[in-house]
Design a protein around this motif. Structure first.
Motif, PDB file in Angstrom:
ATOM      1  N   ASP A   1      43.196  29.750  29.160  1.00 37.21           N
ATOM      2  CA  ASP A   1      43.432  31.314  29.286  1.00 37.21           C
ATOM      3  C   ASP A   1      42.294  31.473  30.217  1.00 37.21           C
ATOM      4  OD1 ASP A   1      44.064  33.525  29.103  1.00 37.21           O
ATOM      5  OD2 ASP A   1      43.131  34.119  27.209  1.00 37.21           O
ATOM      6  N   VAL A   2      42.695  32.090  31.356  1.00 33.21           N
ATOM      7  CA  VAL A   2      41.837  32.657  32.297  1.00 33.21           C
ATOM      8  C   VAL A   2      42.081  34.137  32.595  1.00 33.21           C
ATOM      9  CG1 VAL A   2      40.824  30.543  33.435  1.00 33.21           C
ATOM     10  CG2 VAL A   2      42.912  31.442  33.974  1.00 33.21           C
ATOM     11  N   SER A   3      42.885  34.685  31.631  1.00 31.73           N
ATOM     12  CA  SER A   3      43.064  36.050  31.983  1.00 31.73           C
ATOM     13  C   SER A   3      41.977  36.997  31.545  1.00 31.73           C
ATOM     14  CB  SER A   3      44.397  36.359  31.053  1.00 31.73           C
ATOM     15  OG  SER A   3      44.038  36.189  29.754  1.00 31.73           O
ATOM     16  N   ASP A   4      41.015  36.787  31.215  1.00 27.44           N
ATOM     17  CA  ASP A   4      39.893  37.664  30.811  1.00 27.44           C
ATOM     18  C   ASP A   4      39.115  38.386  32.341  1.00 27.44           C
ATOM     19  OD1 ASP A   4      38.926  35.246  31.620  1.00 27.44           O
ATOM     20  OD2 ASP A   4      36.645  35.944  30.781  1.00 27.44           O
ATOM     21  N   ASN A   5      38.710  39.293  32.116  1.00 25.18           N
ATOM     22  CA  ASN A   5      37.732  40.264  33.063  1.00 25.18           C
ATOM     23  C   ASN A   5      38.335  40.220  34.494  1.00 25.18           C
ATOM     24  OD1 ASN A   5      35.715  41.576  34.174  1.00 25.18           O
ATOM     25  ND2 ASN A   5      34.029  40.019  33.592  1.00 25.18           N
ATOM     26  N   LYS A   6      39.521  40.840  34.335  1.00 17.07           N
ATOM     27  CA  LYS A   6      40.476  40.887  35.748  1.00 17.07           C
ATOM     28  C   LYS A   6      39.568  41.508  36.782  1.00 17.07           C
ATOM     29  CE  LYS A   6      44.911  39.989  33.579  1.00 17.07           C
ATOM     30  NZ  LYS A   6      46.228  40.663  33.339  1.00 17.07           N
ATOM     31  N   PRO A   7      38.965  42.598  36.516  1.00 15.88           N
ATOM     32  CA  PRO A   7      38.113  43.454  37.660  1.00 15.88           C
ATOM     33  C   PRO A   7      37.145  42.467  38.310  1.00 15.88           C
ATOM     34  CG  PRO A   7      38.345  44.843  35.930  1.00 15.88           C
ATOM     35  CD  PRO A   7      38.787  43.544  35.376  1.00 15.88           C
ATOM     36  N   GLN A   8      36.493  41.533  37.608  1.00 11.43           N
ATOM     37  CA  GLN A   8      35.552  40.814  38.109  1.00 11.43           C
ATOM     38  C   GLN A   8      36.072  39.621  39.113  1.00 11.43           C
ATOM     39  OE1 GLN A   8      32.078  41.040  38.375  1.00 11.43           O
ATOM     40  NE2 GLN A   8      32.154  39.437  39.710  1.00 11.43           N
ATOM     41  N   ARG A   9      37.325  39.372  38.409  1.00 10.33           N
ATOM     42  CA  ARG A   9      38.139  38.308  39.258  1.00 10.33           C
ATOM     43  C   ARG A   9      38.665  38.790  40.632  1.00 10.33           C
ATOM     44  NH1 ARG A   9      38.600  33.790  36.258  1.00 10.33           N
ATOM     45  NH2 ARG A   9      38.125  33.599  34.026  1.00 10.33           N
ATOM     46  N   TRP A  10      38.919  39.834  40.716  1.00 10.71           N
ATOM     47  CA  TRP A  10      39.463  40.567  41.827  1.00 10.71           C
ATOM     48  C   TRP A  10      38.377  40.882  42.691  1.00 10.71           C
ATOM     49  CZ3 TRP A  10      44.327  40.303  43.527  1.00 10.71           C
ATOM     50  CH2 TRP A  10      45.246  40.488  42.894  1.00 10.71           C
ATOM     51  N   LYS A  11      37.375  41.135  42.160  1.00  9.73           N
ATOM     52  CA  LYS A  11      36.162  41.188  43.136  1.00  9.73           C
ATOM     53  C   LYS A  11      35.509  39.869  43.702  1.00  9.73           C
ATOM     54  CE  LYS A  11      31.225  42.956  42.831  1.00  9.73           C
ATOM     55  NZ  LYS A  11      30.198  43.552  41.857  1.00  9.73           N
ATOM     56  N   ASN A  12      35.502  38.878  42.959  1.00  2.00           N
ATOM     57  CA  ASN A  12      35.409  37.606  43.404  1.00  2.00           C
ATOM     58  C   ASN A  12      36.121  37.046  44.434  1.00  2.00           C
ATOM     59  OD1 ASN A  12      33.229  37.549  41.356  1.00  2.00           O
ATOM     60  ND2 ASN A  12      33.960  35.916  40.162  1.00  2.00           N
ATOM     61  N   MET A  13      37.281  37.215  44.395  1.00  2.00           N
ATOM     62  CA  MET A  13      38.636  36.763  45.362  1.00  2.00           C
ATOM     63  C   MET A  13      38.187  37.617  46.538  1.00  2.00           C
ATOM     64  SD  MET A  13      42.754  36.675  45.139  1.00  2.00           S
ATOM     65  CE  MET A  13      43.100  38.479  45.297  1.00  2.00           C
ATOM     66  N   THR A  14      37.998  38.980  46.318  1.00  2.00           N
ATOM     67  CA  THR A  14      37.876  39.715  47.657  1.00  2.00           C
ATOM     68  C   THR A  14      36.564  39.441  48.490  1.00  2.00           C
ATOM     69  OG1 THR A  14      39.199  41.532  46.607  1.00  2.00           O
ATOM     70  CG2 THR A  14      37.761  42.157  48.816  1.00  2.00           C
ATOM     71  N   ARG A  15      35.622  39.136  47.821  1.00  2.00           N
ATOM     72  CA  ARG A  15      34.382  38.987  48.193  1.00  2.00           C
ATOM     73  C   ARG A  15      34.096  37.455  48.730  1.00  2.00           C
ATOM     74  NH1 ARG A  15      29.633  36.636  45.932  1.00  2.00           N
ATOM     75  NH2 ARG A  15      30.821  36.809  43.859  1.00  2.00           N
ATOM     76  N   ILE A  16      34.466  36.332  47.989  1.00  2.00           N
ATOM     77  CA  ILE A  16      34.483  35.028  48.293  1.00  2.00           C
ATOM     78  C   ILE A  16      35.567  34.279  49.454  1.00  2.00           C
ATOM     79  CG2 ILE A  16      34.095  32.767  47.713  1.00  2.00           C
ATOM     80  CD1 ILE A  16      32.899  33.704  45.038  1.00  2.00           C
ATOM     81  N   ALA A  17      36.885  34.669  49.093  1.00  2.00           N
ATOM     82  CA  ALA A  17      37.841  34.400  49.816  1.00  2.00           C
ATOM     83  C   ALA A  17      38.070  35.008  50.759  1.00  2.00           C
ATOM     84  CB  ALA A  17      39.255  34.294  48.678  1.00  2.00           C
ATOM     85  N   LEU A  18      38.397  36.361  50.887  1.00  2.00           N
ATOM     86  CA  LEU A  18      38.638  37.227  51.511  1.00  2.00           C
ATOM     87  C   LEU A  18      37.496  37.613  52.640  1.00  2.00           C
ATOM     88  CD1 LEU A  18      41.043  38.688  53.151  1.00  2.00           C
ATOM     89  CD2 LEU A  18      40.239  40.770  51.911  1.00  2.00           C
ATOM     90  N   GLY A  19      36.157  37.872  51.967  1.00  2.00           N
ATOM     91  CA  GLY A  19      34.991  38.341  52.785  1.00  2.00           C
ATOM     92  C   GLY A  19      34.286  36.933  53.332  1.00  2.00           C
TER      93      GLY A  19
END
Length: 441
Positions: free
Chosen positions: A38-56
């Motif tokens: 289960d990796v459905s926790d803390n979705k705001p932080q996960r979206w932030k990580n994806m935006t910052r690391i993968a996109l940014g």
């Protein structure tokens, strides 16, 4: 009107996209071979990580030269391929530069695409020089021989050819516009290809059209080939970096997971009212296998990690064990895991979705025990990875299997655990003798 080119284009497009979708289905199936977590926790932080690391690309620029060049290729290749949408529409309906009515905006877009294409060409050449002439240490490690080395160069050649075809197509188009050729209405701004256009001076209209059409067809076909090549290449990270950074580990890097079965045993031992010799309930599930010896014992996130690996070698170049000449390479751990997944996937394909035991496993057949025990568990590889891959989790799971399933820990580690069991400390001294050293002070 001749519809044959449109029909041929539709066939090529359907075959290219169809083959890509089929490979994506295989990829999804292979990743799901891992255990569910289960990796459905803390979705705001996960979206932030994806935006910052993968996109940014924030972790890429830790090494400024490679980071800057990578951003050029990344941004250039993504933005330039917006132009693919226009090519697809033109190919289906037989139009030419369907977005030309956008006027000034279209001129700006084409000009931007051309400048980025030129920058991508420069960056690709510099990347090739770093790999093949300067020969940076992380690109000439043992695991980078054979296909990994060819793959790294091949992708550079493909990107170079696609950008050159794009500029050639535009240069011939610009020349045709200047000559007032039918169907080539004046549209777009060509700050780079206008300097290539003089090469075509003196050619007839029909020859120029052949040059422009040939470059157009090769460009779109090349993009479809590149799209399908991704599955077989380390450049699959172009697609998987986004989900991988989203599902990346959120907790402290030094925190390891506890096994529920072990936790229950410890609680049972600490409960004075519990009977440690009581038989388990009839409906109790069989205890899970401790640790991992093959890919089916790993989680699907770990398998996603393996497919996302870019083979950049930042993890290995930061690994203290590797720096001191030990056999361990975190990059190789991920590459070996991916190779084993692919082997299992081919087994499933050959046996209609049912895995037939092939007498192999990830442990020993791909990853040696020497590699696993060389790891210092310092997390340097995890910190260095630009797309949130966690090689250490695989190493620790496989170590856990060796210790808890096979009792196959190194002798030094076995001695330490025996001392802890007998003396309550890792040293071979009786508890009553622990303070004897102070007598000599």
């Amino acid at each position: 009107m001749n519809y044959l080119p449109n029909i041929i284009f539709l066939i090529i497009l359907a075959v290219g996209i169809g083959y890509f979708v089929n490979n994506i289905k295989k990829l999804r199936r292979n990743i799901k071979l891992g255990k569910d977590i289960d990796v459905s926790d803390n979705k705001p932080q996960r979206w932030k990580n994806m935006t910052r690391i993968a996109l940014g690309q924030t972790k890429m620029v830790v090494r400024p030269v490679a980071g800057f060049l990578h951003i050029i290729v990344y941004v250039g290749f993504i933005i330039i391929n917006i132009e693919v949408l226009e090519i697809i529409i033109d190919g289906i309906f037989g139009t030419h530069r369907i977005f030309a009515p956008l006027g000034t905006l279209y001129d700006f877009l084409i000009a931007s695409f051309e400048i980025l294409a030129l920058l991508v060409i420069v960056a690709v050449i510099l990347f090739w020089i770093r790999r093949n002439i300067i020969r940076l240490q992380r690109f000439i490690k043992p695991e980078m021989k054979g296909w990994p080395k060819k793959d790294g160069n091949l992708i550079l050649y493909i990107e170079l050819v696609l950008m050159l075809l794009f500029l050639t197509m535009n240069a011939a188009d610009y020349q045709l516009q200047q000559l007032g050729a039918a169907h080539y209405t004046e549209a777009g701004s060509f700050p780079v290809s206008r300097f290539i256009a003089p090469i075509f001076e003196g050619l007839s209209l029909s020859t120029l059209i052949v040059v422009e059409r040939t470059a157009w067809w090769l460009h779109i076909t090349g993009i479809l080939i590149f799209l399908n090549y991704l599955y077989f290449s380390k450049h699959l990270h172009i697609l998987l970096a986004f989900p991988n950074t989203y599902f990346g580990k959120l907790g402290p890097k030094g925190k390891f997971k506890n096994l529920d079965a072990v936790t229950q045993e410890v609680k049972l031992m600490l409960d004075p009212s519990a009977d440690p010799f009581a038989a388990p309930a009839e409906d109790a599930a069989d205890p899970e296998k401790f640790g991992a010896s093959d890919i089916m014992d790993l989680s699907w996130v770990q398998l996603l990690n393996a497919y996302t690996c870019t083979e950049c070698g930042r993890c290995t170049s930061e690994c203290p064990a590797n720096q001191t000449g030990k056999k361990l390479s975190p990059r190789k751990i991920m590459m070996d895991t991916r190779d084993r997944i692919e082997e299992v996937g081919k087994n499933l394909d050959a046996n209609k979705g049912k895995f037939e035991d092939d007498g192999k496993q990830l442990l020993d057949d791909y990853i040696t025990r020497e590699e696993l025990w060389a790891c210092t568990s310092c997390n340097a590889c995890v910190e260095a990875c630009p797309v949130s891959i966690d090689p250490l989790s695989i190493i620790m799971d496989m170590r856990q299997y060796l210790v808890m399933e096979q009792s196959a820990a190194p002798s030094d580690l076995n001695n330490m655990m025996t001392n802890i069991e007998n003396n309550g400390a890792p040293w071979p001294f009786n508890q009553m003798d622990r303070l004897n050293w102070k007598e000599e002070l």
